[in-house]
Write a protein that holds these residues in place. Structure first.
Motif, PDB file in Angstrom:
ATOM      1  N   MET A 188      -4.977  -5.679   7.274  1.00 45.98           N
ATOM      2  CA  MET A 188      -5.413  -6.994   6.816  1.00 45.98           C
ATOM      3  C   MET A 188      -4.677  -7.469   5.572  1.00 45.98           C
ATOM      4  O   MET A 188      -5.106  -8.417   4.923  1.00 45.98           O
ATOM      5  CB  MET A 188      -6.931  -7.011   6.599  1.00 45.98           C
ATOM      6  N   ARG A 189      -3.552  -6.847   5.213  1.00 43.00           N
ATOM      7  CA  ARG A 189      -2.695  -7.401   4.157  1.00 43.00           C
ATOM      8  C   ARG A 189      -2.191  -8.773   4.592  1.00 43.00           C
ATOM      9  O   ARG A 189      -1.806  -8.965   5.735  1.00 43.00           O
ATOM     10  CB  ARG A 189      -1.497  -6.476   3.911  1.00 43.00           C
ATOM     11  N   ALA A 190      -2.164  -9.709   3.646  1.00 40.55           N
ATOM     12  CA  ALA A 190      -1.760 -11.083   3.977  1.00 40.55           C
ATOM     13  C   ALA A 190      -0.274 -11.180   4.286  1.00 40.55           C
ATOM     14  O   ALA A 190       0.148 -11.980   5.126  1.00 40.55           O
ATOM     15  CB  ALA A 190      -2.125 -12.019   2.832  1.00 40.55           C
ATOM     16  N   HIS A 191       0.528 -10.380   3.582  1.00 39.45           N
ATOM     17  CA  HIS A 191       1.975 -10.427   3.776  1.00 39.45           C
ATOM     18  C   HIS A 191       2.470  -9.048   4.185  1.00 39.45           C
ATOM     19  O   HIS A 191       2.143  -8.057   3.534  1.00 39.45           O
ATOM     20  CB  HIS A 191       2.672 -10.870   2.491  1.00 39.45           C
ATOM     21  N   TRP A 192       3.230  -9.012   5.238  1.00 43.97           N
ATOM     22  CA  TRP A 192       3.757  -7.738   5.716  1.00 43.97           C
ATOM     23  C   TRP A 192       5.224  -7.617   5.334  1.00 43.97           C
ATOM     24  O   TRP A 192       6.019  -8.528   5.537  1.00 43.97           O
ATOM     25  CB  TRP A 192       3.634  -7.652   7.244  1.00 43.97           C
ATOM     26  N   ASN A 193       5.551  -6.451   4.771  1.00 47.98           N
ATOM     27  CA  ASN A 193       6.947  -6.160   4.455  1.00 47.98           C
ATOM     28  C   ASN A 193       7.392  -4.971   5.309  1.00 47.98           C
ATOM     29  O   ASN A 193       6.704  -4.578   6.259  1.00 47.98           O
ATOM     30  CB  ASN A 193       7.105  -5.898   2.956  1.00 47.98           C
ATOM     31  N   LEU A 194       8.495  -4.360   4.920  1.00 49.64           N
ATOM     32  CA  LEU A 194       9.012  -3.233   5.715  1.00 49.64           C
ATOM     33  C   LEU A 194       8.028  -2.073   5.767  1.00 49.64           C
ATOM     34  O   LEU A 194       7.933  -1.366   6.772  1.00 49.64           O
ATOM     35  CB  LEU A 194      10.342  -2.756   5.129  1.00 49.64           C
ATOM     36  N   GLY A 195       7.279  -1.888   4.666  1.00 54.55           N
ATOM     37  CA  GLY A 195       6.312  -0.791   4.626  1.00 54.55           C
ATOM     38  C   GLY A 195       5.241  -0.949   5.693  1.00 54.55           C
ATOM     39  O   GLY A 195       4.899   0.015   6.397  1.00 54.55           O
ATOM     40  N   GLU A 196       4.696  -2.148   5.820  1.00 54.32           N
ATOM     41  CA  GLU A 196       3.664  -2.385   6.839  1.00 54.32           C
ATOM     42  C   GLU A 196       4.249  -2.172   8.246  1.00 54.32           C
ATOM     43  O   GLU A 196       3.609  -1.566   9.107  1.00 54.32           O
ATOM     44  CB  GLU A 196       3.123  -3.814   6.746  1.00 54.32           C
ATOM     45  N   LEU A 197       5.465  -2.673   8.458  1.00 51.15           N
ATOM     46  CA  LEU A 197       6.056  -2.533   9.794  1.00 51.15           C
ATOM     47  C   LEU A 197       6.368  -1.081  10.123  1.00 51.15           C
ATOM     48  O   LEU A 197       6.206  -0.647  11.273  1.00 51.15           O
ATOM     49  CB  LEU A 197       7.311  -3.396   9.897  1.00 51.15           C
TER      50      LEU A 197
END
Ligand SMILES: [Zn+2]
Length: 246
Positions: free
Chosen positions: A194-203
């Motif tokens: 549920m983080r609003a912004h996804w970066n490389l870490g989330e992916l």
């Protein structure tokens, strides 16, 4: 039919009731009891503690207006199901569009009922939101809502930038947007799916199956699904967006 919506994004009207096939009082009884929510159902409390703990469920009708293959869509649904299973929630998918994937004109394609039956639309792009937006959920002022949209061109772009499988990205974006519908307003969190912004870490975590709902979010969703079978609610409009950092 390809492309987006004429004019502005269109929202599904939700109703109460009807599609409750995955819900029975028995399935949720113990969960409600453990959540301290059984006061309203006290006559059942005596026997509820002896029932097996079963997962609540949600039905999601999918309208694929993006032109993606049914293979990618089904892979994404599987990924999304795995995310929800980690939260103790079972998902039934009904593929409504293209119409040939919903033979007989499934009733689930014509109706929605918060929170146990939601609609998910996949379109190429948003007509009004910024390019980095991956999806949007339509929430009423009381935090209820039945429809989320996903913008597949942005997912394709992320796939080309990160080499993460598009079905994995799509499945997690779907879980995020459905999560908004089940969690209500202001449901972004500093970590997890549920983080609003996804970066490389989330992916990267998504690629390993580690981008999940928090324990607290899981509890809130399951309680809402269980409570909803016995109560009704209804109400008027805000929305929550998910975007990816460039
Ligand atoms: Zn979001």
């Amino acid at each position: 039919m390809t492309g987006g919506y004429p004019g502005r994004e269109k929202q599904t009207n939700c109703n109460q009731g009807e599609i409750m096939k995955r819900f029975s009082f028995l399935r949720c009884a113990q969960r409600l009891l453990s959540a301290g929510l059984f006061i309203a159902f006290s006559s059942a409390a005596a026997w509820a503690k002896d029932l097996p703990q079963e997962s609540p469920g949600v039905t999601i009708s999918v309208f694929n207006d993006s032109g993606i293959s049914s293979e990618i869509l089904k892979q994404a649904e599987k990924v999304s199901s795995q995310v929800f299973e980690e939260s103790g929630i079972h998902v039934d998918w009904v593929n409504c569009f293209p119409a040939e994937e919903a033979p007989g004109g499934e009733i689930a394609c014509r109706q929605a009922a918060f929170p146990q039956h939601l609609h998910l639309r996949i379109v190429r792009r948003s007509l009004s939101l910024k390019d980095s937006t991956l999806g949007i959920s339509y929430l009423l002022s009381d935090g209820t809502g039945c429809q989320a949209d996903i913008f597949y061109e942005r997912i394709e772009k992320l796939h080309h930038e990160t080499f993460v499988d598009p079905a994995i990205i799509l499945g997690h974006v779907a879980a995020h947007e459905i999560g908004h519908l089940l969690l209500g307003n202001n449901s972004h969190s500093p970590w997890g799916i549920m983080r609003a912004h996804w970066n490389l870490g989330e992916l990267a975590r998504a690629n390993k199956g580690l981008l999940l709902f928090t324990k607290s979010q899981s509890h809130r969703m399951t309680e809402k699904l269980c409570v909803a079978m016995a109560r009704g609610k209804w109400p008027s409009a805000s929305s929550t967006e998910l975007s990816a950092d460039d």
